[in-house]
Design an enzyme around this catalytic site. Structure first.
Site, short mmCIF file in Angstrom:
data_model
loop_
_atom_site.label_atom_id
_atom_site.label_comp_id
_atom_site.label_asym_id
_atom_site.label_seq_id
_atom_site.Cartn_x
_atom_site.Cartn_y
_atom_site.Cartn_z
N GLY A 293 0.83 -1.20 0.00
CA GLY A 293 0.00 0.00 0.00
C GLY A 293 0.86 1.23 0.00
O GLY A 293 2.07 1.15 0.18
N GLY A 296 -0.55 8.42 2.75
CA GLY A 296 -0.12 9.79 2.60
C GLY A 296 1.35 9.98 2.91
O GLY A 296 2.00 10.82 2.33
N VAL A 300 4.08 1.25 2.05
CA VAL A 300 3.99 0.21 3.06
C VAL A 300 4.39 -1.13 2.45
O VAL A 300 3.91 -1.49 1.37
CB VAL A 300 2.58 0.11 3.65
CG1 VAL A 300 2.53 -0.89 4.78
CG2 VAL A 300 2.11 1.47 4.13
N LYS A 314 6.46 0.66 7.21
CA LYS A 314 6.11 1.92 6.55
C LYS A 314 7.38 2.72 6.33
O LYS A 314 8.12 3.01 7.25
CB LYS A 314 5.13 2.71 7.42
CG LYS A 314 4.67 3.98 6.78
CD LYS A 314 3.47 4.56 7.49
CE LYS A 314 2.24 3.69 7.33
NZ LYS A 314 1.01 4.43 7.11
N ASP A 409 -5.80 12.46 11.42
CA ASP A 409 -5.94 11.92 10.07
C ASP A 409 -6.84 10.69 10.08
O ASP A 409 -6.51 9.67 9.50
CB ASP A 409 -4.53 11.58 9.55
CG ASP A 409 -4.49 11.47 8.03
OD1 ASP A 409 -5.45 11.93 7.37
OD2 ASP A 409 -3.52 10.91 7.51
#
Ligand code: NAG
Ligand code: NAG
Ligand code: NAG
Ligand code: NAG
Length: 571
Positions: A293, A296, A300, A314, A409
């Site tokens: 993935g 923002g 990942v 990450k 977020d």
């Protein structure tokens, strides 16, 4: 392993426990030794280079970092700087009645400065700079008439600096780097209402403080529509830049390159059976194939260890100078947080070019994927379970963490699901860590557009209540099965909140529900709509706290009163 700053908690504590049992059998240590021992026991982590203090000694005078008066054997100096000591500072230090110098700077102490230090009346120097201490400076420290040196810079202290007693003698450079202190010493006046100062120099129009503005429903819709249109433009622009950056430029800088030049691994909980070398070796093998993935803040990767355990890695490339130390302090705080409904941050890899954060891997993917990309549908019960889990995770961050954490977020791609479709909130704290204060809109807008509270878009100032708003949007997203910026609203000039408000004025709010969602229960739907409506209220003070949200979800949504309980109107 000793070469790496790897933190191993368990064996160390066990050893202490054993010694403790031993000492309790074999005889008593001096009272100062006992106080230091209890100080030591409150420490949960260290850099591993701190030799054990030996509680079987008659006095603590030969312990590392401890100096005694030669005659009286009372402790006069305690100096343990630069050891990554993490944990609260024990109030038992207040029992060291002859302590003159306390130097605990550049560690990871957290919690408050114990007011009991006010009992150490001979203190001449207190050096606590460079920790994570929070809360106020205790007024008792004003009693320390012998105090000549004080440094509490670079902590998270808040509130007024006591002006009674000796603390008035210290100036700015004793207190710098604490964002919310105020007082004469630092020439910052205290606002007595909030307990701490607020300098809102950069917020554009005075919407935030005393002068509350109330919007009428129509005005709200048109405001959010305009802001929506503006943001859409910003979004497209940002997206364009992002794509250019990602694909237009070279794609060659790999993780292998990140970790080749002197990377080190910091693990937080000490309960994983890997050495830094094991982990770095694995990191070197990661390639584009392992990408699962890209959020923002970075890409990942799926990181699979030899024993079969899987983690999510990450990779954050953005690195400013001077940023590193702050980063590590914040990460240490985030890493200390463990909760059933939060994704566990296991540790990180410190490399010169990037930061690699190691999280637990969750097999269910993100809620965003589950809702919008997968073909199998989440039924009503599954959606309620996700909502409750996310609410609990967020409530924990807001109400049970010290310092409290504003997520900033909240969105469906930051809610991950485990194998049983239970929700875990991830990326908490990262927006603050990585977001650029000046350009918060552009950095955040890519994925978060539609979730942001109106006052946050205006002022850029996040509060718990801006999180509550985003949570409300998340609930609407789960109810409707539509993204907050679904084309069907946008073409009417609305976002999901505007759509809800429109349906409410038409007296048909239930129509927001996803027609594909099976098992909808009307009682819990009504209760949930009512919670969501409050959460997305345009004025922050009308939104409930996350604590309250959890209460209502548990009492009214998860177990709605069966209507036959009250043998009346159940049309
Ligand atoms: C803080 O302590 C660490 C070791 O824990 C050390 O590497 C670093 O240089 C110290 N920083 C300062 C400013 O003393
Ligand atoms: C500090 O002093 C107060 C009053 O003198 C006493 O009640 C308290 O127990 C002392 N605390 C410690 C940790 O010695
Ligand atoms: C110590 O400080 C407390 C709180 O500021 C104050 O009430 C008390 O009188 C002080 N005691 C002495 C001995 O100065
Ligand atoms: C306190 O420590 C900071 C570094 O953390 C330093 O910049 C400052 O000069 C120190 N203040 C005093 C009074 O020594």
């Amino acid at each position: 392993m000793a070469n790496y700053p790897m933190i191993c908690l368990r064996p160390w504590r066990l050893y202490i426990l054993l010694l403790y049992i031993l000492i309790n059998k074999s005889g008593a240590i001096s009272p100062d030794g006992e106080a230091l021992w209890s100080f030591r026991n409150a420490i949960v982590n260290s850099d591993g280079n701190l030799p054990l203090w030996r509680p079987e000694d008659a006095d603590p005078c030969n312990w590392r970092g401890v100096t005694c008066d030669l005659k009286t054997k009372r402790v006069i100096h305690l100096s343990l700087k630069n050891h990554k000591l993490s944990g609260p500072i024990s109030p038992d230090l207040g029992k060291l009645a002859h302590l003159k110098i306390l130097a605990l700077y550049n560690n990871s102490f957290y919690g408050t400065i114990p007011s009991e230090l006010g009992n150490c009346t001979e203190l001449q120097g207190i050096f606590l700079q460079g920790n994570y201490l929070s809360g106020p400076i205790p007024s008792e420290m004003g009693n320390l008439t012998a105090l000549q040196n004080l440094n509490v810079s670079n902590n998270f202290l808040v509130g007024p600096i006591p002006s009674d007693g000796v603390l008035i003698n210290f100036a700015d450079n004793s207190f710098t780097g604490n964002r919310d202190l105020c007082g004469k010493q630092i020439e910052r006046t205290c606002k007595d209402d909030s307990g701490g100062p607020r300098t809102d120099g950069q917020s554009p129009s005075g919407q935030n403080q005393g002068g509350k503005k109330k919007y009428s429903g129509g005005l709200l819709i048109s405001t959010s529509a305009t802001i929506g249109a503006l943001l859409l433009v910003a979004l497209m622009c940002f997206w364009g830049c992002f794509l250019y950056k990602k694909f237009g430029k070279n794609g060659s800088n790999s993780i292998a390159m990140d970790v080749s030049g002197g990377a080190s691994i910091i693990m937080f909980h000490g309960d994983l059976p890997y050495s830094s070398k094991d982990i770095i070796k694995k990191l070197e093998t990661l390639t584009e194939e392992h990408v699962i993935g890209s959020g923002g803040f970075g890409t990942v990767y799926k990181l699979e260890m030899d024993d079969g355990s899987i983690f999510a890695l990450k990779r954050i490339v953005k690195m400013d100078e001077g940023f590193n130390r702050f980063f590590e302090r914040e990460l240490e705080i985030l890493g200390s947080i463990k909760h059933r409904y939060l994704v566990n941050l296991r540790g990180y890899c410190n490399s010169p070019t990037s930061k690699l954060l190691i999280y637990d891997f969750l097999s269910g993917g993100s809620l965003d994927e589950a809702l919008h990309e997968r073909s199998e549908q989440l039924d009503w019960d599954a959606r309620l379970t996700v909502i409750l889990g996310a609410a609990k995770g967020l409530a924990y961050l807001h109400h049970d963490c010290s310092p409290r954490i504003i997520h900033r977020d909240i969105k469906s791609s930051n809610i991950l699901l485990d194998g049983n479709l239970e929700a875990r909130v991830t990326d908490f704290g990262l927006a603050k860590l990585l977001g650029d204060e000046e350009s918060h809109i552009t950095t955040i807008v890519a994925g978060t557009f539609g979730y942001l509270a109106p006052e946050y878009m205006q002022s850029g100032r996040a509060t718990e209540k801006t999180d509550v708003y985003s949570f409300g949007v998340l609930v609407l997203e789960l109810l409707s099965g539509k993204r907050p910026t679904d084309a069907s609203y946008i073409e009417k000039g609305l976002n999901i909140v505007g759509w809800l408000n429109f349906l409410i004025t038409e007296n048909r709010p239930r129509e927001i529900v996803d027609p594909n969602c099976e098992g909808v229960q009307v009682e819990s739907l009504d209760a949930l709509l009512s919670v969501a409506t409050q959460c997305v209220s345009s004025s922050p003070e009308d939104r409930p706290t996350m604590h309250r949200v959890v209460q209502v979800l548990e009492s009214e949504v998860m177990t709605p009163c069966p209507s036959d309980f009250y043998d009346s109107n159940s049309d």
